[in-house]
Design a protein around this motif. Structure first.
Motif, PDB file in Angstrom:
ATOM      1  N   LEU A 104       0.860  -1.177   0.000  1.00  0.00           N
ATOM      2  CA  LEU A 104       0.000   0.000   0.000  1.00  0.00           C
ATOM      3  C   LEU A 104       0.896   1.226   0.000  1.00  0.00           C
ATOM      4  N   ARG A 105       0.579   2.200  -0.874  1.00  0.00           N
ATOM      5  CA  ARG A 105       1.413   3.395  -0.981  1.00  0.00           C
ATOM      6  C   ARG A 105       0.559   4.647  -1.097  1.00  0.00           C
ATOM      7  N   LYS A 136       5.761  10.667   1.790  1.00  0.00           N
ATOM      8  CA  LYS A 136       5.564   9.467   0.988  1.00  0.00           C
ATOM      9  C   LYS A 136       5.555   8.313   1.984  1.00  0.00           C
ATOM     10  N   ALA A 137       4.637   7.366   1.811  1.00  0.00           N
ATOM     11  CA  ALA A 137       4.538   6.262   2.764  1.00  0.00           C
ATOM     12  C   ALA A 137       4.304   4.946   2.040  1.00  0.00           C
ATOM     13  N   GLU A 138       4.819   3.894   2.651  1.00  0.00           N
ATOM     14  CA  GLU A 138       4.617   2.548   2.131  1.00  0.00           C
ATOM     15  C   GLU A 138       4.366   1.611   3.299  1.00  0.00           C
ATOM     16  N   VAL A 140      -5.383   4.214   6.249  1.00  0.00           N
ATOM     17  CA  VAL A 140      -5.361   5.658   6.452  1.00  0.00           C
ATOM     18  C   VAL A 140      -4.234   5.982   7.431  1.00  0.00           C
ATOM     19  N   LEU A 141      -3.343   6.850   6.994  1.00  0.00           N
ATOM     20  CA  LEU A 141      -2.199   7.257   7.792  1.00  0.00           C
ATOM     21  C   LEU A 141      -2.338   8.730   8.137  1.00  0.00           C
ATOM     22  N   THR A 142      -2.339   9.029   9.429  1.00  0.00           N
ATOM     23  CA  THR A 142      -2.370  10.412   9.893  1.00  0.00           C
ATOM     24  C   THR A 142      -0.996  10.746  10.449  1.00  0.00           C
ATOM     25  N   ILE A 143      -0.424  11.849   9.969  1.00  0.00           N
ATOM     26  CA  ILE A 143       0.899  12.290  10.410  1.00  0.00           C
ATOM     27  C   ILE A 143       0.757  13.678  11.020  1.00  0.00           C
ATOM     28  N   MET A 144       1.316  13.862  12.217  1.00  0.00           N
ATOM     29  CA  MET A 144       1.305  15.164  12.886  1.00  0.00           C
ATOM     30  C   MET A 144       2.741  15.568  13.187  1.00  0.00           C
ATOM     31  N   TRP A 145       3.065  16.817  12.857  1.00  0.00           N
ATOM     32  CA  TRP A 145       4.413  17.340  13.098  1.00  0.00           C
ATOM     33  C   TRP A 145       4.371  18.850  13.192  1.00  0.00           C
ATOM     34  N   ASP A 146       5.128  19.421  14.068  1.00  0.00           N
ATOM     35  CA  ASP A 146       5.290  20.865  14.196  1.00  0.00           C
ATOM     36  C   ASP A 146       3.970  21.631  14.076  1.00  0.00           C
ATOM     37  N   GLY A 147       2.924  21.154  14.737  1.00  0.00           N
ATOM     38  CA  GLY A 147       1.630  21.826  14.713  1.00  0.00           C
ATOM     39  C   GLY A 147       0.832  21.602  13.437  1.00  0.00           C
ATOM     40  N   GLN A 148       1.304  20.752  12.549  1.00  0.00           N
ATOM     41  CA  GLN A 148       0.589  20.447  11.313  1.00  0.00           C
ATOM     42  C   GLN A 148       0.082  19.006  11.345  1.00  0.00           C
ATOM     43  N   GLU A 149      -0.899  18.741  10.509  1.00  0.00           N
ATOM     44  CA  GLU A 149      -1.456  17.392  10.415  1.00  0.00           C
ATOM     45  C   GLU A 149      -1.812  17.101   8.968  1.00  0.00           C
ATOM     46  N   GLU A 150      -1.531  15.893   8.555  1.00  0.00           N
ATOM     47  CA  GLU A 150      -1.847  15.485   7.194  1.00  0.00           C
ATOM     48  C   GLU A 150      -2.340  14.044   7.213  1.00  0.00           C
ATOM     49  N   VAL A 162      -4.155   8.451   2.292  1.00  0.00           N
ATOM     50  CA  VAL A 162      -4.853   7.190   2.078  1.00  0.00           C
ATOM     51  C   VAL A 162      -3.926   6.293   1.282  1.00  0.00           C
ATOM     52  N   LEU A 163      -3.453   5.242   1.921  1.00  0.00           N
ATOM     53  CA  LEU A 163      -2.543   4.297   1.282  1.00  0.00           C
ATOM     54  C   LEU A 163      -3.375   3.299   0.499  1.00  0.00           C
ATOM     55  N   GLU A 164      -3.113   3.230  -0.791  1.00  0.00           N
ATOM     56  CA  GLU A 164      -3.885   2.350  -1.670  1.00  0.00           C
ATOM     57  C   GLU A 164      -3.029   1.204  -2.170  1.00  0.00           C
ATOM     58  N   LYS A 165      -3.699   0.098  -2.455  1.00  0.00           N
ATOM     59  CA  LYS A 165      -3.013  -1.092  -2.933  1.00  0.00           C
ATOM     60  C   LYS A 165      -2.372  -0.799  -4.281  1.00  0.00           C
ATOM     61  N   GLU A 166      -1.153  -1.246  -4.405  1.00  0.00           N
ATOM     62  CA  GLU A 166      -0.392  -1.034  -5.641  1.00  0.00           C
ATOM     63  C   GLU A 166      -0.932  -1.908  -6.738  1.00  0.00           C
TER      64      GLU A 166
END
Length: 124
Positions: free
Chosen positions: A25-26, A33-35, A107-117, A120-124
């Motif tokens: 899933l990427r 970028k996430a895998e 679903v990957l949630t990333i939080m850093w330095d007061g930001q959040e993103e 959605v990791l989808e099957k390759e």
């Protein structure tokens, strides 16, 4: 006799690999970028690994908090130090666990330095 042993050994090795399925899933955004890789051995056992990589402009954050939700019951979360623009999600495994549907995204949630993103990791 050697030939019979070779045939038996080959059958055992191949039999041990039967049912192995790898799902990759990427996702990618302007910052990350996430895998996430799932190696499914059978209907109840799997191994998971993955990474989150900084691809944004400027210096990467020093530390991030992440939460990865895959399926109804599979959640992984924690803090990660960004080393060489990357956070390793590590390797983990579970036995007798609920295997997510093969068409299900993560679903990957990333939080850093007061930001959040959210990615959605989808099957390759």
């Amino acid at each position: 006799m050697k030939r019979i042993l070779l045939v038996i050994l080959t059958a055992l090795l191949l039999g041990g690999c039967m049912g192995l399925e790898e799902r990759i899933l990427r996702a990618e955004s302007s910052n990350w970028k996430a895998e996430y890789v799932l190696n499914i051995q059978n209907q109840r056992d799997m191994q998971m690994s993955g990474y989150i990589a900084w691809i944004g402009e400027g210096e990467p954050p020093e530390i991030i908090y992440y939460k990865l939700q895959h399926g109804l019951t599979s959640t992984s979360e924690g803090d990660g130090y960004v080393y060489e623009n990357r956070v390793n999600l590590g390797n983990s495994s579970c036995q007798n666990c609920a295997i997510p549907d093969k068409n299900q995204n993560a679903v990957l949630t990333i939080m850093w330095d007061g930001q959040e993103e959210e990615l959605v990791l989808e099957k390759e």
